[in-house]
Design a protein around this motif. Structure first.
Motif, mmCIF file in Angstrom:
data_model
loop_
_atom_site.group_PDB
_atom_site.id
_atom_site.type_symbol
_atom_site.label_atom_id
_atom_site.label_comp_id
_atom_site.label_asym_id
_atom_site.label_seq_id
_atom_site.Cartn_x
_atom_site.Cartn_y
_atom_site.Cartn_z
ATOM 1 N N LEU A 12 1.193 -1.397 0.081
ATOM 2 C CA LEU A 12 0.027 -0.311 0.078
ATOM 3 C C LEU A 12 1.014 0.682 0.120
ATOM 4 O O LEU A 12 0.145 2.438 -0.693
ATOM 5 N N LYS A 13 2.412 1.073 0.891
ATOM 6 C CA LYS A 13 3.054 2.068 0.868
ATOM 7 C C LYS A 13 4.006 2.643 -0.223
ATOM 8 O O LYS A 13 4.490 3.293 -0.428
ATOM 9 N N GLY A 14 3.680 1.192 -2.401
ATOM 10 C CA GLY A 14 4.438 1.625 -2.792
ATOM 11 C C GLY A 14 5.268 0.819 -3.069
ATOM 12 O O GLY A 14 6.373 1.136 -3.955
ATOM 13 N N GLU A 15 5.514 0.481 -1.722
ATOM 14 C CA GLU A 15 7.015 -0.751 -2.292
ATOM 15 C C GLU A 15 6.767 -2.137 -2.686
ATOM 16 O O GLU A 15 5.752 -2.843 -2.154
ATOM 17 N N PRO A 16 8.093 -2.587 -3.580
ATOM 18 C CA PRO A 16 7.892 -4.012 -4.227
ATOM 19 C C PRO A 16 8.043 -5.022 -2.647
ATOM 20 O O PRO A 16 8.582 -5.003 -2.349
ATOM 21 N N THR A 17 7.100 -6.534 -3.350
ATOM 22 C CA THR A 17 7.699 -7.143 -2.506
ATOM 23 C C THR A 17 7.037 -8.301 -2.978
ATOM 24 O O THR A 17 6.096 -8.039 -4.622
ATOM 25 N N THR A 18 6.729 -9.731 -2.275
ATOM 26 C CA THR A 18 6.117 -10.978 -3.120
ATOM 27 C C THR A 18 5.773 -11.374 -1.863
ATOM 28 O O THR A 18 6.013 -11.137 -0.685
ATOM 29 N N LEU A 19 4.770 -12.949 -1.982
ATOM 30 C CA LEU A 19 4.288 -13.250 -0.824
ATOM 31 C C LEU A 19 5.434 -14.283 -0.061
ATOM 32 O O LEU A 19 5.779 -14.267 1.028
ATOM 33 N N GLY A 20 6.610 -14.661 -1.154
ATOM 34 C CA GLY A 20 7.167 -14.942 -0.380
ATOM 35 C C GLY A 20 8.540 -14.456 0.381
ATOM 36 O O GLY A 20 9.784 -14.881 0.785
ATOM 37 N N ALA A 21 8.222 -13.347 0.063
ATOM 38 C CA ALA A 21 8.633 -12.151 1.033
ATOM 39 C C ALA A 21 8.777 -12.509 2.933
ATOM 40 O O ALA A 21 9.318 -11.786 4.069
ATOM 41 N N ILE A 22 7.497 -12.814 3.057
ATOM 42 C CA ILE A 22 7.298 -13.044 3.866
ATOM 43 C C ILE A 22 6.723 -14.704 4.621
ATOM 44 O O ILE A 22 6.506 -15.818 3.863
ATOM 45 N N ASP A 23 7.719 -14.852 5.642
ATOM 46 C CA ASP A 23 7.867 -15.898 6.567
ATOM 47 C C ASP A 23 6.391 -16.409 6.944
ATOM 48 O O ASP A 23 5.258 -15.785 7.229
ATOM 49 N N GLY A 24 6.422 -17.605 6.104
ATOM 50 C CA GLY A 24 4.881 -18.997 6.537
ATOM 51 C C GLY A 24 4.041 -18.712 5.478
ATOM 52 O O GLY A 24 4.013 -17.856 5.188
ATOM 53 N N ALA A 25 3.134 -19.078 6.314
ATOM 54 C CA ALA A 25 1.976 -18.917 5.363
ATOM 55 C C ALA A 25 0.737 -17.834 6.197
ATOM 56 O O ALA A 25 1.399 -16.848 6.751
ATOM 57 N N LYS A 26 0.224 -17.642 4.758
ATOM 58 C CA LYS A 26 -0.566 -16.410 4.509
ATOM 59 C C LYS A 26 -1.937 -16.590 4.829
ATOM 60 O O LYS A 26 -2.200 -17.165 3.558
ATOM 61 N N LEU A 27 -3.116 -15.079 5.224
ATOM 62 C CA LEU A 27 -4.304 -15.848 4.435
ATOM 63 C C LEU A 27 -4.727 -14.306 3.688
ATOM 64 O O LEU A 27 -4.133 -13.604 4.191
ATOM 65 N N VAL A 28 -4.683 -14.556 2.163
ATOM 66 C CA VAL A 28 -5.305 -13.614 1.178
ATOM 67 C C VAL A 28 -6.352 -13.198 1.231
ATOM 68 O O VAL A 28 -7.697 -14.187 1.476
ATOM 69 N N VAL A 29 -7.020 -11.653 1.504
ATOM 70 C CA VAL A 29 -7.553 -11.409 1.550
ATOM 71 C C VAL A 29 -8.172 -10.177 0.465
ATOM 72 O O VAL A 29 -7.595 -8.941 1.125
ATOM 73 N N ASN A 30 -9.384 -10.281 -0.202
ATOM 74 C CA ASN A 30 -9.485 -8.657 -0.460
ATOM 75 C C ASN A 30 -10.413 -8.002 0.232
ATOM 76 O O ASN A 30 -11.509 -8.388 0.945
ATOM 77 N N VAL A 31 -9.854 -6.621 0.426
ATOM 78 C CA VAL A 31 -10.806 -5.939 1.372
ATOM 79 C C VAL A 31 -11.596 -4.715 0.926
ATOM 80 O O VAL A 31 -10.835 -4.263 -0.424
ATOM 81 N N ALA A 32 -12.061 -4.057 1.783
ATOM 82 C CA ALA A 32 -13.215 -3.056 0.997
ATOM 83 C C ALA A 32 -13.406 -2.195 2.581
ATOM 84 O O ALA A 32 -14.126 -2.719 3.347
ATOM 85 N N SER A 33 -13.263 -0.690 2.263
ATOM 86 C CA SER A 33 -13.530 -0.187 3.515
ATOM 87 C C SER A 33 -15.095 0.356 3.596
ATOM 88 O O SER A 33 -15.758 0.872 4.374
ATOM 89 N N LYS A 34 -16.021 -0.620 2.507
ATOM 90 C CA LYS A 34 -17.257 0.142 2.909
ATOM 91 C C LYS A 34 -17.960 -0.653 2.459
ATOM 92 O O LYS A 34 -19.130 -0.057 1.136
#
Length: 163
Positions: A12-34
């Motif tokens: 969200l801050k505009g920095e490049p990343t990957t899921l692999g850059a995060i150790d362990g398992a991930k729960l990926v969720v498409n989110v919305a504020s409204k």
């Protein structure tokens, strides 16, 4: 073939990343504020806190494709999530999850079937994907299923370190 862990992402801050850059398992969720399902942020944050020590990271993916329910800028999204729900888990940039502009991450995620055998497009905000440390999608969870539902907790327990 590229692993889901190697797909280029942007925070969200505009920095490049990957899921692999995060150790362990991930729960990926498409989110919305409204969205009517926005209160799921509370349970998502609790999962993030409760399972951080055991190797689970919740990752929010803002998306404005469902009823225009995530219209904000990156700063507005970040402020809303932190002040309204105390969100501390990582958020990616606003992303298209369906259609011609679908992000490559979601091209991979939507190929995975849910418990009824249905794959394909994201149905609505707050659809969840549990990804193990190796990048295998182990469970697709539809939007109306609460993040702390027994079947979600059971699946998380299979991909995190023992307590």
């Amino acid at each position: 073939m590229t692993s889901i862990n190697d797909i280029a992402l942007t925070t969200l801050k505009g920095e490049p990343t990957t899921l692999g850059a995060i150790d362990g398992a991930k729960l990926v969720v498409n989110v919305a504020s409204k969205c009517g399902l926005t209160p799921q942020y509370t349970a998502l944050e609790k999962l993030a806190q409760d399972y951080a020590d055991r190797g689970l990271t919740v990752i929010g993916v803002p998306c404005n494709q469902f009823g225009g329910q995530e219209p904000g800028t990156a700063d507005e999204i970040e402020t809303f999530c932190s002040t309204s729900y105390g969100v501390t888990f990582p958020l990616l940039e606003k992303t298209e999850v369906n259609g011609a502009g679908r992000h490559p991450l979601y091209a991979e995620l939507t190929a995975v079937a849910d418990d009824t055998g249905e794959a394909g497009d994201i149905q609505w905000n707050f659809e969840k994907f549990l990804v193990d440390a190796d990048g295998t999608v182990v469970k697709r969870i539809r939007p109306r299923t609460e993040p702390d539902a027994p079947e979600v907790i059971e699946a998380i327990e299979t991909v995190v370190r023992p307590a």
